[in-house]
Scaffold this motif. Structure first.
Motif, PDB file in Angstrom:
ATOM      1  N   TYR A  38       0.835  -1.206   0.000  1.00  0.00           N
ATOM      2  CA  TYR A  38       0.000   0.000   0.000  1.00  0.00           C
ATOM      3  C   TYR A  38       0.874   1.262   0.000  1.00  0.00           C
ATOM      4  CZ  TYR A  38      -3.024   3.636   2.051  1.00  0.00           C
ATOM      5  OH  TYR A  38      -3.684   4.805   2.312  1.00  0.00           O
ATOM      6  N   TYR A  39       1.836   1.311   0.925  1.00  0.00           N
ATOM      7  CA  TYR A  39       2.678   2.515   1.005  1.00  0.00           C
ATOM      8  C   TYR A  39       3.616   2.629  -0.198  1.00  0.00           C
ATOM      9  CZ  TYR A  39       0.822   3.242   5.674  1.00  0.00           C
ATOM     10  OH  TYR A  39      -0.024   3.460   6.729  1.00  0.00           O
ATOM     11  N   CYS A  41       2.817   1.737  -3.257  1.00  0.00           N
ATOM     12  CA  CYS A  41       1.982   2.289  -4.335  1.00  0.00           C
ATOM     13  C   CYS A  41       1.726   3.776  -4.112  1.00  0.00           C
ATOM     14  CB  CYS A  41       0.657   1.535  -4.442  1.00  0.00           C
ATOM     15  SG  CYS A  41       0.840  -0.160  -5.022  1.00  0.00           S
ATOM     16  N   ARG A  42       1.572   4.142  -2.843  1.00  0.00           N
ATOM     17  CA  ARG A  42       1.375   5.568  -2.546  1.00  0.00           C
ATOM     18  C   ARG A  42       2.612   6.367  -2.935  1.00  0.00           C
ATOM     19  NH1 ARG A  42      -1.865   7.037   2.530  1.00  0.00           N
ATOM     20  NH2 ARG A  42      -0.056   8.347   2.895  1.00  0.00           N
ATOM     21  N   GLN A  43       3.780   5.783  -2.653  1.00  0.00           N
ATOM     22  CA  GLN A  43       5.040   6.440  -3.013  1.00  0.00           C
ATOM     23  C   GLN A  43       5.112   6.697  -4.524  1.00  0.00           C
ATOM     24  OE1 GLN A  43       7.827   4.447  -0.205  1.00  0.00           O
ATOM     25  NE2 GLN A  43       9.374   5.138  -1.655  1.00  0.00           N
ATOM     26  N   LYS A  46       0.107   6.637  -6.720  1.00  0.00           N
ATOM     27  CA  LYS A  46      -1.150   5.988  -7.126  1.00  0.00           C
ATOM     28  C   LYS A  46      -2.267   6.327  -6.145  1.00  0.00           C
ATOM     29  CE  LYS A  46       1.213   3.937 -10.250  1.00  0.00           C
ATOM     30  NZ  LYS A  46       1.115   4.409 -11.638  1.00  0.00           N
ATOM     31  N   GLU A  47      -3.484   6.283  -6.641  1.00  0.00           N
ATOM     32  CA  GLU A  47      -4.640   6.345  -5.748  1.00  0.00           C
ATOM     33  C   GLU A  47      -4.869   4.915  -5.289  1.00  0.00           C
ATOM     34  OE1 GLU A  47      -8.073   8.264  -7.421  1.00  0.00           O
ATOM     35  OE2 GLU A  47      -9.332   7.583  -5.763  1.00  0.00           O
ATOM     36  N   ASP A  49      -6.227   2.033  -2.199  1.00  0.00           N
ATOM     37  CA  ASP A  49      -6.996   1.716  -0.994  1.00  0.00           C
ATOM     38  C   ASP A  49      -6.704   0.289  -0.587  1.00  0.00           C
ATOM     39  OD1 ASP A  49      -8.692   4.153  -0.669  1.00  0.00           O
ATOM     40  OD2 ASP A  49      -9.339   3.571  -2.692  1.00  0.00           O
TER      41      ASP A  49
END
Ligand code: MN
Length: 321
Positions: A38-39, A41-43, A46-47, A49
């Motif tokens: 998750y983190y 992909c955030r890096q 990306k949007e 959840d």
């Protein structure tokens, strides 16, 4: 379809909106692998959840520090669904159908059973944890492996190897652990929370285990009825370590705990020393897992009878060996 992590990394790069899922009754590897992804992909901007219905135990929340997990699915027309640490569709719980109907699915796993398949599946049985799979993927994504990601990967690693003691522990487990610690994984904090934070209730439950364990040849087990759980104001998760602890006894090759979670609904947790396959035993009762650590959920109305059946299967397995 089997896919390399290189191809999977490309799919992630191409996606804008990503939803991440992991298995129900999440253990530390489920949390470590899904949250590090998750983190990551955030890096990448990306949007993203992450969805899981289960309540996370306070101790686990303390470990993961931030909890971005959502319980209710919002259909945002995701480009990509990714599952971590999940071998069979049913383990996705309430999100099973949502995941299976996703427009593009990626499966990241390290279990030997392969019933859950994605459009892109990377499943590596040689890894002791799925968090190691995510570590490798993060390298492919060419993003910075920072201390937050390192701590989450380490949480998955320590969970699935039982602090590097299970027989699945191998050179890659230590290699990734080395990378995590070098990158700043807070192992003192993680070890304190996970292994050195027993409450008085935990000690009382441990007393129950020591007073009630049974040994039959090279098999050790402990039965916990719902009444017992209620007496200690405990839940199944509080006793999750029983089977691992029982395996520490000299001369014991297979251990298990049988816990009545709700009336006549049992949670079986099994551990095996090197060379003893408890996965095959758990599968006989409708469960699964790894060779040295497996489990099942069983409906039965007589705990003693069920225990006898399990002990018999253990004995058969010892003969095969
Ligand atoms: Mn795992």
């Amino acid at each position: 379809m089997k896919a390399s992590l290189k191809i999977i990394a490309k799919e992630i790069h191409n996606a804008k909106k990503i939803a991440i899922f992991t298995h129900k009754n999440p253990d530390l590897d489920a949390l470590g692998s899904s949250l590090s992804l998750y983190y990551a992909c955030r890096q990448l901007g990306k949007e993203v959840d992450i969805y899981l219905k289960d309540e996370i135990l306070p101790r686990k929340v303390k470990l993961i520090q931030e909890n971005p997990i959502q319980k209710d699915f919002i259909d945002k027309q995701y480009d990509l669904f990714i599952s971590t640490d999940t071998s069979t569709p049913n383990l996705l719980g309430d999100f099973k159908d949502i995941f299976l109907n996703g427009r593009k699915k990626i499966v990241l796993d390290h279990h030997s059973s392969d019933l859950l398949q994605g459009d892109f599946t990377y499943r590596n049985k040689n890894f002791s944890s799925c968090s190691e799979v995510v570590y490798k993927l993060i390298k492919e994504l060419k993003i910075e492996f920072n201390s937050k990601l390192a701590s989450l990967v380490f949480i998955g690693l320590t969970g699935d190897t039982n602090s590097f003691l299970n027989t699945n522990t191998n050179v890659n487990s230590f290699y990734v652990a080395y990378k995590c610690i070098k990158t700043g994984a807070n192992i003192t904090f993680i070890n304190n929370v996970e292994y050195k934070s027993k409450t008085l209730k935990d000690i009382e439950l441990e007393k129950y285990l020591l007073n009630n364990l049974k040994i039959d040849d090279n098999i050790a087990y402990c039965l916990v009825s719902l009444k017992t759980l209620q007496k200690y104001n405990a839940i199944k998760d509080d006793c999750d370590y029983f089977s691992s602890k029982l395996l520490n006894v000299d001369g014991v090759d297979i251990s298990f705990s049988l816990i009545e979670q709700t009336p006549n609904y049992y949670s079986l947790s099994m551990r095996g020393k090197y060379g003893f396959n408890v996965k095959d035993i758990a599968e006989k009762f409708g469960g699964g897992g790894h060779i040295s650590a497996a489990g099942a959920k069983i409906i039965a109305n007589n705990i003693e009878k069920l225990k006898d059946e399990i002990v018999n299967e253990c004995k058969k397995q010892c003969e095969i060996k």
